[in-house]
Design a protein around this motif. Structure first.
Motif, PDB file in Angstrom:
ATOM      1  N   ASP A 184       0.838  -1.203   0.000  1.00 24.90           N
ATOM      2  CA  ASP A 184       0.000   0.000   0.000  1.00 24.90           C
ATOM      3  C   ASP A 184       0.872   1.252   0.000  1.00 24.90           C
ATOM      4  OD1 ASP A 184      -2.243  -1.709   0.260  1.00 24.90           O
ATOM      5  OD2 ASP A 184      -1.907  -1.798   2.428  1.00 24.90           O
ATOM      6  N   LEU A 185       1.141   1.791  -1.202  1.00 25.04           N
ATOM      7  CA  LEU A 185       2.056   2.917  -1.309  1.00 25.04           C
ATOM      8  C   LEU A 185       1.316   4.248  -1.462  1.00 25.04           C
ATOM      9  CD1 LEU A 185       4.845   1.333  -3.535  1.00 25.04           C
ATOM     10  CD2 LEU A 185       4.463   1.155  -1.069  1.00 25.04           C
ATOM     11  N   ILE A 186       0.566   4.416  -2.556  1.00 23.91           N
ATOM     12  CA  ILE A 186      -0.270   5.610  -2.735  1.00 23.91           C
ATOM     13  C   ILE A 186      -1.684   5.106  -2.957  1.00 23.91           C
ATOM     14  CG2 ILE A 186      -0.691   7.703  -4.058  1.00 23.91           C
ATOM     15  CD1 ILE A 186       2.197   7.713  -4.921  1.00 23.91           C
ATOM     16  N   THR A 187      -2.569   5.338  -2.006  1.00 24.58           N
ATOM     17  CA  THR A 187      -3.878   4.705  -2.032  1.00 24.58           C
ATOM     18  C   THR A 187      -5.000   5.709  -2.285  1.00 24.58           C
ATOM     19  OG1 THR A 187      -4.321   4.955   0.338  1.00 24.58           O
ATOM     20  CG2 THR A 187      -3.028   3.045  -0.339  1.00 24.58           C
ATOM     21  N   VAL A 188      -6.128   5.181  -2.753  1.00 25.10           N
ATOM     22  CA  VAL A 188      -7.357   5.972  -2.862  1.00 25.10           C
ATOM     23  C   VAL A 188      -8.450   5.357  -1.992  1.00 25.10           C
ATOM     24  CG1 VAL A 188      -6.836   6.903  -5.139  1.00 25.10           C
ATOM     25  CG2 VAL A 188      -8.064   4.726  -4.971  1.00 25.10           C
ATOM     26  N   ALA A 189      -8.084   4.345  -1.215  1.00 27.03           N
ATOM     27  CA  ALA A 189      -8.949   3.761  -0.190  1.00 27.03           C
ATOM     28  C   ALA A 189      -8.131   3.746   1.093  1.00 27.03           C
ATOM     29  CB  ALA A 189      -9.385   2.348  -0.576  1.00 27.03           C
ATOM     30  N   ASN A 190      -8.765   3.986   2.213  1.00 23.11           N
ATOM     31  CA  ASN A 190      -8.030   4.158   3.466  1.00 23.11           C
ATOM     32  C   ASN A 190      -7.397   2.853   3.952  1.00 23.11           C
ATOM     33  OD1 ASN A 190     -10.683   6.335   4.506  1.00 23.11           O
ATOM     34  ND2 ASN A 190      -8.688   6.951   3.738  1.00 23.11           N
ATOM     35  N   PHE A 191      -6.068   2.876   4.079  1.00 25.02           N
ATOM     36  CA  PHE A 191      -5.314   1.769   4.648  1.00 25.02           C
ATOM     37  C   PHE A 191      -4.349   2.332   5.679  1.00 25.02           C
ATOM     38  CE2 PHE A 191      -6.519  -0.040   0.552  1.00 25.02           C
ATOM     39  CZ  PHE A 191      -6.829  -1.355   0.884  1.00 25.02           C
ATOM     40  N   ALA A 192      -4.303   1.726   6.856  1.00 25.03           N
ATOM     41  CA  ALA A 192      -3.378   2.178   7.883  1.00 25.03           C
ATOM     42  C   ALA A 192      -1.930   1.948   7.474  1.00 25.03           C
ATOM     43  CB  ALA A 192      -3.666   1.461   9.199  1.00 25.03           C
ATOM     44  N   ALA A 194      -0.715   2.634   4.423  1.00 22.69           N
ATOM     45  CA  ALA A 194      -0.376   3.468   3.267  1.00 22.69           C
ATOM     46  C   ALA A 194       0.683   4.518   3.601  1.00 22.69           C
ATOM     47  CB  ALA A 194      -1.631   4.158   2.746  1.00 22.69           C
ATOM     48  N   ILE A 195       1.569   4.775   2.612  1.00 19.70           N
ATOM     49  CA  ILE A 195       2.512   5.888   2.744  1.00 19.70           C
ATOM     50  C   ILE A 195       1.794   7.204   2.446  1.00 19.70           C
ATOM     51  CG2 ILE A 195       4.653   6.928   1.908  1.00 19.70           C
ATOM     52  CD1 ILE A 195       5.644   4.154   1.191  1.00 19.70           C
ATOM     53  N   LEU A 196       1.127   7.261   1.295  1.00 17.82           N
ATOM     54  CA  LEU A 196       0.290   8.416   0.948  1.00 17.82           C
ATOM     55  C   LEU A 196      -1.159   7.942   0.882  1.00 17.82           C
ATOM     56  CD1 LEU A 196       2.223  10.241  -1.950  1.00 17.82           C
ATOM     57  CD2 LEU A 196       2.526  10.468   0.526  1.00 17.82           C
ATOM     58  N   ASP A 197      -2.053   8.691   1.493  1.00 18.30           N
ATOM     59  CA  ASP A 197      -3.473   8.344   1.519  1.00 18.30           C
ATOM     60  C   ASP A 197      -4.274   9.626   1.352  1.00 18.30           C
ATOM     61  OD1 ASP A 197      -5.853   6.939   1.805  1.00 18.30           O
ATOM     62  OD2 ASP A 197      -5.357   6.112   3.778  1.00 18.30           O
ATOM     63  N   LEU A 198      -5.561   9.466   1.095  1.00 14.52           N
ATOM     64  CA  LEU A 198      -6.439  10.622   0.966  1.00 14.52           C
ATOM     65  C   LEU A 198      -6.998  11.010   2.336  1.00 14.52           C
ATOM     66  CD1 LEU A 198      -8.439   9.612  -2.243  1.00 14.52           C
ATOM     67  CD2 LEU A 198      -6.467  11.147  -2.085  1.00 14.52           C
ATOM     68  N   PRO A 199      -7.017  12.300   2.685  1.00 16.96           N
ATOM     69  CA  PRO A 199      -7.453  12.733   4.008  1.00 16.96           C
ATOM     70  C   PRO A 199      -8.973  12.821   4.132  1.00 16.96           C
ATOM     71  CG  PRO A 199      -6.773  14.637   2.759  1.00 16.96           C
ATOM     72  CD  PRO A 199      -6.502  13.436   1.877  1.00 16.96           C
ATOM     73  N   ILE A 200      -9.636  11.803   3.611  1.00 19.67           N
ATOM     74  CA  ILE A 200     -11.096  11.709   3.658  1.00 19.67           C
ATOM     75  C   ILE A 200     -11.450  10.257   3.915  1.00 19.67           C
ATOM     76  CG2 ILE A 200     -11.500  13.648   2.087  1.00 19.67           C
ATOM     77  CD1 ILE A 200     -11.858  11.578  -0.177  1.00 19.67           C
ATOM     78  N   ALA A 201     -12.718   9.992   4.223  1.00 19.91           N
ATOM     79  CA  ALA A 201     -13.180   8.610   4.360  1.00 19.91           C
ATOM     80  C   ALA A 201     -13.339   8.023   2.968  1.00 19.91           C
ATOM     81  CB  ALA A 201     -14.506   8.577   5.115  1.00 19.91           C
ATOM     82  N   SER A 202     -12.558   6.989   2.670  1.00 15.40           N
ATOM     83  CA  SER A 202     -12.586   6.359   1.350  1.00 15.40           C
ATOM     84  C   SER A 202     -12.566   4.851   1.530  1.00 15.40           C
ATOM     85  CB  SER A 202     -11.384   6.818   0.523  1.00 15.40           C
ATOM     86  OG  SER A 202     -11.425   6.258  -0.768  1.00 15.40           O
ATOM     87  N   ILE A 210     -15.059   3.903  -4.289  1.00 17.90           N
ATOM     88  CA  ILE A 210     -15.375   5.260  -4.708  1.00 17.90           C
ATOM     89  C   ILE A 210     -14.741   5.628  -6.042  1.00 17.90           C
ATOM     90  CG2 ILE A 210     -15.119   7.698  -4.077  1.00 17.90           C
ATOM     91  CD1 ILE A 210     -15.181   6.861  -1.159  1.00 17.90           C
ATOM     92  N   TYR A 211     -13.519   5.127  -6.304  1.00 21.03           N
ATOM     93  CA  TYR A 211     -12.757   5.622  -7.446  1.00 21.03           C
ATOM     94  C   TYR A 211     -12.493   4.543  -8.496  1.00 21.03           C
ATOM     95  CZ  TYR A 211     -11.994   9.623  -4.431  1.00 21.03           C
ATOM     96  OH  TYR A 211     -12.190  10.717  -3.622  1.00 21.03           O
TER      97      TYR A 211
END
Length: 240
Positions: A184-192, A194-202, A210-211
């Motif tokens: 999990d490197l750059i995600t669009v779903a929330n993973f604990a 992840a290095i980069l994640d979206l600051p929203i509930a995904s 969602i994406y």
């Protein structure tokens, strides 16, 4: 683990953990070629460079397009892990990506938290560009242009943040593991992890994904790309 002590702990274990396996794959059967590496970039590891001369400083990650259609959990995954739900995959070591982001001046916040209540990921906002070359022409776009919100039909308009993944103790090996090694490197779903994640509930749930990938703008499968990561400047404070 406390996010404030994660960077020091991470840097202490980078040298002790193996990097990703060498890539023995044949070149992709398309018209793309490697973009090229600047002599000004400092190698950080396989498929990974640090550009100290740019403003802001940047990390460049080598990757290949592995998916062009369907629901997404990731923009970028570690090679050999989650290619069925990520647009691009990289052989670069996740710990070295984290260390490179620290060199840019980016500060990790914390990954998503689900208990005792939901807290979205936090950290320095990171600009992610993607660059590739095909038919002799170099292309560079905001990586968010490759991702579409399934509900609104618009491209992703939220910045990734440097959540920083986490460390855990493996009960079998008794070793401290950097969780992003799971892929999990750059995600669009929330993973604990992840290095980069979206600051929203995904959601990572198949029913609530969602994406999706914007197939019509993506280069062919196998195209070699560079992801260019740099901290975004802070937004100016509004006058009272």
């Amino acid at each position: 683990m406390n996010a404030l002590i994660l960077p020091a702990a991470l840097l202490a274990i980078i040298a002790r953990q193996p990097a990703a396996d060498d890539d023995q794959a044949e070149p992709p059967p398309n018209r793309s070629v490697a973009v090229g590496v600047s002599p000004d970039w400092k190698p950080l590891g396989r498929g990974l460079w640090f550009d100290a001369k740019s403003k802001p400083k940047r990390v460049i990650v080598e990757a290949r397009v592995v998916l062009r259609d369907g629901a997404l959990e990731h923009l970028l995954c570690l090679k050999g892990t989650k290619e069925h739900e990520a647009i691009v995959a990289t052989p670069a070591d996740p710990q070295q990506i984290h260390a490179g982001l620290l060199l840019t001046g980016a500060e990790p916040g914390h990954p998503v938290r689900f208990q005792p209540k939901f807290e979205p990921p936090a950290g320095t906002p990171i600009d992610v560009k993607v660059r590739w070359k095909i038919d002799g022409e170099t292309h560079e776009v905001d990586a968010r242009q490759w991702i579409e919100d399934l509900e609104t039909k618009k491209t992703l308009d939220v910045d990734w943040v440097f959540a920083g993944s986490t460390l855990y103790d493996d009960p079998v090996s008794k070793k401290t593991i950097y969780a992003a090694l799971e892929g999990d490197l750059i995600t669009v779903a929330n993973f604990a992890s992840a290095i980069l994640d979206l600051p929203i509930a995904s959601s990572a749930s198949d029913a609530n994904r969602i994406y999706i990938a914007r197939t019509h703008v993506l280069p062919p499968l196998g195209t070699e790309v560079q992801l260019i990561l740099s901290p975004k400047p802070p937004k100016p404070k509004k006058s009272p």
